[in-house]
Design a protein around this motif. Structure first.
Motif, PDB file in Angstrom:
ATOM      1  N   GLY A   4       0.736  -1.290  -0.067  1.00  0.00           N
ATOM      2  CA  GLY A   4       0.040  -0.015  -0.110  1.00  0.00           C
ATOM      3  C   GLY A   4       0.643   1.452   0.045  1.00  0.00           C
TER       4      GLY A   4
ATOM      5  N   ASN B 192       0.681  -9.498   7.354  1.00  0.00           N
ATOM      6  CA  ASN B 192      -0.523  -8.928   7.894  1.00  0.00           C
ATOM      7  C   ASN B 192      -0.023  -7.770   9.147  1.00  0.00           C
ATOM      8  OD1 ASN B 192      -2.905  -7.791   8.310  1.00  0.00           O
ATOM      9  ND2 ASN B 192      -3.845  -9.840   7.633  1.00  0.00           N
TER      10      ASN B 192
ATOM     11  N   THR C  97       3.556  -4.187  11.312  1.00  0.00           N
ATOM     12  CA  THR C  97       3.508  -5.349  10.494  1.00  0.00           C
ATOM     13  C   THR C  97       4.185  -6.607  10.766  1.00  0.00           C
ATOM     14  OG1 THR C  97       3.027  -3.414   8.611  1.00  0.00           O
ATOM     15  CG2 THR C  97       3.618  -6.001   7.791  1.00  0.00           C
TER      16      THR C  97
ATOM     17  N   LYS D 192      -0.230  -2.276  15.723  1.00  0.00           N
ATOM     18  CA  LYS D 192      -0.083  -1.647  14.452  1.00  0.00           C
ATOM     19  C   LYS D 192       1.080  -2.168  13.733  1.00  0.00           C
ATOM     20  CE  LYS D 192      -3.402   2.291  15.564  1.00  0.00           C
ATOM     21  NZ  LYS D 192      -3.243   3.603  15.579  1.00  0.00           N
TER      22      LYS D 192
ATOM     23  N   GLU E 193       3.640  -0.245   6.718  1.00  0.00           N
ATOM     24  CA  GLU E 193       2.330  -0.375   7.415  1.00  0.00           C
ATOM     25  C   GLU E 193       1.121  -1.014   6.739  1.00  0.00           C
ATOM     26  OE1 GLU E 193       1.687   3.380   9.522  1.00  0.00           O
ATOM     27  OE2 GLU E 193       3.930   3.607   9.674  1.00  0.00           O
ATOM     28  N   ASP E 194       1.161  -0.943   5.482  1.00  0.00           N
ATOM     29  CA  ASP E 194       0.392  -1.229   4.398  1.00  0.00           C
ATOM     30  C   ASP E 194       0.737  -2.426   3.760  1.00  0.00           C
ATOM     31  OD1 ASP E 194      -2.300  -2.006   3.287  1.00  0.00           O
ATOM     32  OD2 ASP E 194      -2.428   0.168   2.329  1.00  0.00           O
TER      33      ASP E 194
ATOM     34  N   THR F 137       0.331  -6.759   3.280  1.00  0.00           N
ATOM     35  CA  THR F 137      -0.393  -7.865   3.428  1.00  0.00           C
ATOM     36  C   THR F 137       0.043  -8.969   2.330  1.00  0.00           C
ATOM     37  OG1 THR F 137      -2.474  -7.350   2.260  1.00  0.00           O
ATOM     38  CG2 THR F 137      -2.401  -6.750   4.517  1.00  0.00           C
TER      39      THR F 137
END
Length: 410
Positions: free
Chosen positions: A188, A235, A253, A251, A192-193, A195
């Motif tokens: 992302g 995730n 990862t 939060k 932090e984003d 997956t």
């Protein structure tokens, strides 16, 4: 109906529609035939060389609008000299390698690329005697989705990547085997984003010409690793139940090393199920990442090494006449230093600390599942059914959790 078709406005619409369709058909048919593919091939090679990756392409062909097929690709991956490591020691050099791809077919979605500022590419690859199908990359801004639906019979050795897998590490060598699996990753724009999942299995894996980066280099015999299985999940820590209680922000990862094992005639290795890489939230990203990796391993010819160490069987076992050392001899050489970290034939190892420079040292096995357990109530190797009459052999029990013992300093 005839009156409608004879109407001047209808005739004009039909006329322009016909012209448009004719133009599109001519464009679709003629562009691939008339496009200067030789010049395009040269342009791609020059751009790759400018980035430091010399490239050769045997043939290139266009298919319709947005379709391309490239064959006989050879990319030179540059080498890199060793860097200063711990205690001033130099890390091994990374050798120059030629990556080989037999055929790559790809199709680009033109409308999203022209009007949506989005790159949408599907691709298939033939390389290393295998096939990669269902490849899909979508990039919009900083967001990237990468997916490979199926990997079949890929050989790292034939592709030219076998020597790069462990390049620059303390243990080097050429890894080869028949790889299968699938990959799905979402990026992302930051850690932090992130997956996704990676599921790979390498059959008949072998590590050729391995060498330990000790003073002068310690050459070892080839190691048959059997079937190597790797399962990784990415995730937020809070979304992985097994790791939810681990130290760190919810939060953060997490790259969860759910399974990493090797089941072979010369090596049995299994990781502890909570092994992971943790990337804390914030600007640090990969630089702030830490690793917690615990694994246990056994060498099937350990008994022979123990017998030699005790002076048993003299006159039966002949020393290896080659200039390479057997793996079991490493255990024998370590002797009393490794003995406190052995349980049921398995030795434990722990790698912790910053991801860029983890500290790896012997430790009591923390693994709760085994690769060769054949006693009642214990797991069996994947795909192997327990046979009636299997005897419980003490030396074949799996590693178990035991009270911590101070680890030997590296």
């Amino acid at each position: 109906m005839n009156r409608l078709l004879a109407h001047p406005r209808v005739l004009a619409v039909l006329q322009w529609t016909g012209y448009t369709l004719f133009f599109l058909m001519v464009l679709i048919l003629c562009v691939p035939l008339t496009f200067p593919t030789r010049q395009l091939r040269g342009f791609i090679a020059r751009q790759a060389r400018a980035q430091g990756y010399p490239l050769e392409i045997e043939n290139l062909a266009l298919h319709g609008l947005g379709g391309i097929e490239i064959g006989g690709v050879r990319v030179t991956l540059p080498g890199k000299p060793g860097q200063p490591g711990e205690n001033g020691a130099m890390t091994p050099d990374i050798p120059e390698t030629e990556l080989k791809i037999d055929k790559l077919t790809a199709r680009v979605a033109l409308l999203p690329a022209l009007f949506g500022k989005k790159i949408d590419v599907t691709f298939d690859i033939d390389a290393g005697g295998g096939h990669m199908e269902g490849g899909h990359v979508v990039k919009k801004g900083d967001v990237i989705d990468f997916d490979i639906a199926k990997i079949t019979d890929f050989s790292l050795g034939e592709m030219g990547l076998g020597s790069r897998v462990l390049a620059g590490q303390k243990l080097t060598g050429e890894l080869d085997g028949s790889m299968a699996g699938n990959v799905k990753v979402h990026w992302g724009g930051s850690t932090e984003d992130m997956t996704g999942s990676v599921d790979l299995e390498m059959a008949d894996a072998i590590l050729r010409s391995p060498e330990l980066a000790l003073e002068g280099g310690l050459k070892l015999t080839d190691l048959a690793m059997g079937t190597v299985t790797i399962k990784v999940r990415m995730n937020l820590k809070s979304q992985i139940p097994l790791l939810a209680t681990q130290h760190g922000s919810d939060k953060s990862t997490v790259i969860h090393i759910e399974q990493m094992e090797a089941i072979g005639d010369q090596l049995e290795l299994v990781t502890e199920e909570s092994s992971h890489i943790l990337i804390p939230p914030g600007k640090g990203g990969w630089k702030a990442a830490t690793i917690q990796l615990h694994f246990a391993f056994a060498l099937p010819d350990k008994k022979v090494a123990d017998a030699k160490a005790k002076g048993e069987g003299k006159g039966e076992a002949k020393p290896d006449q080659s200039d390479r050392l057997k793996w079991a001899s490493i255990i024998t050489m370590a002797g009393a230093k490794l003995k406190p970290f052995e349980r049921n034939g398995f030795y434990g190892m722990t790698c912790t600390g910053p991801l860029a420079r983890p500290q790896c040292r012997p430790a009591v096995p923390q693994v709760t599942v085994g690769t060769r357990a054949k006693t009642d109530g214990l797991p069996h190797p994947a795909g192997e059914e327990k046979k009636p009459g299997d005897a419980a052999k003490p030396e074949e029990k799996e590693p178990v959790i035991v009270p911590p013992t101070p680890a030997m300093q590296p």
